[in-house]
Write a protein that holds these residues in place. Structure first.
Motif, mmCIF file in Angstrom:
data_model
loop_
_atom_site.group_PDB
_atom_site.id
_atom_site.type_symbol
_atom_site.label_atom_id
_atom_site.label_comp_id
_atom_site.label_asym_id
_atom_site.label_seq_id
_atom_site.Cartn_x
_atom_site.Cartn_y
_atom_site.Cartn_z
ATOM 1 N N HIS A 6 0.836 -1.199 0.000
ATOM 2 C CA HIS A 6 0.000 0.000 0.000
ATOM 3 C C HIS A 6 0.870 1.249 0.000
ATOM 4 N N VAL A 12 -4.257 3.634 -1.489
ATOM 5 C CA VAL A 12 -3.995 2.705 -2.595
ATOM 6 C C VAL A 12 -3.458 1.415 -1.990
ATOM 7 N N TYR A 14 -2.622 -2.898 -3.095
ATOM 8 C CA TYR A 14 -2.462 -3.796 -4.236
ATOM 9 C C TYR A 14 -2.138 -5.193 -3.760
ATOM 10 N N LEU A 51 -1.475 -8.575 -11.136
ATOM 11 C CA LEU A 51 -1.589 -7.451 -10.212
ATOM 12 C C LEU A 51 -3.011 -6.906 -10.160
ATOM 13 N N LEU A 53 -4.855 -3.628 -8.452
ATOM 14 C CA LEU A 53 -4.559 -2.328 -7.857
ATOM 15 C C LEU A 53 -5.871 -1.646 -7.512
ATOM 16 N N VAL A 57 -5.384 6.075 -7.983
ATOM 17 C CA VAL A 57 -4.076 6.089 -8.638
ATOM 18 C C VAL A 57 -4.075 7.124 -9.757
ATOM 19 N N CYS A 75 -0.051 7.326 -5.834
ATOM 20 C CA CYS A 75 -1.278 7.634 -5.105
ATOM 21 C C CYS A 75 -1.626 9.101 -5.307
ATOM 22 N N ILE A 82 3.966 3.999 -6.681
ATOM 23 C CA ILE A 82 3.513 2.617 -6.518
ATOM 24 C C ILE A 82 4.222 1.685 -7.496
ATOM 25 N N LEU A 95 6.870 -2.954 -9.303
ATOM 26 C CA LEU A 95 6.355 -2.371 -8.068
ATOM 27 C C LEU A 95 7.484 -1.681 -7.321
#
Length: 136
Positions: A6, A12, A14, A51, A53, A57, A75, A82, A95
């Motif tokens: 996060h 946010v 993920y 992924l 999310l 974003v 974010c 992110i 990431l």
């Protein structure tokens, strides 16, 4: 167990449905230095299809040395970076490893350096697989 993480404000979150990242790398590219505000960005590469999310974003798009777009996701509330999503490698996403959940990031084993051509001279760490740019 999936990789989860996060942003700083937790708006946010993920999850990557993988047990381990495909690659954990010190990314020395100039853009990652600027985005992270540091000498490099530690990235955990996962398949983009794995992924999920969630949250507010925003995306900023620049261009890599390939001439193709690199989308930088962050974010919209706290500004935490992110991931970066390169069009030159559409199957993966990198990431920002510092956003992984604490217990997960403590287990990371960086094994690669990328964009060493931009590595700052005072960074003395050397890994077994340095690449001047992205792996060819």
């Amino acid at each position: 167990m999936p990789l989860t993480g996060h942003c700083l404000c937790k708006a946010v979150t993920y999850s990557a449905d993988v047990d381990q990242p495909a690659l954990v790398a010190y990314d020395h590219c100039d853009d990652c230095q600027r985005q992270s505000g540091s000498t490099y960005s530690l990235v955990a590469v996962v398949p983009k299809a794995k992924l999920t999310l969630n949250g507010p974003v925003k995306k900023w798009t620049g261009y890599g040395s390939s001439g193709k777009a690199v989308h930088r996701l962050f974010c919209s509330e706290c500004g935490s970076p992110i991931a970066h999503d390169p069009d030159a490698a559409p199957e993966i996403i990198a990431l920002k490893a510092g956003t992984l959940d604490t217990e997960i990031k403590k287990t990371l084993q960086p094994d690669t350096e990328i964009w060493t051509v931009s590595k700052l001279p005072f960074c003395q760490e050397h890994l077994a697989k340095p690449f001047e740019h992205m792996p060819q």
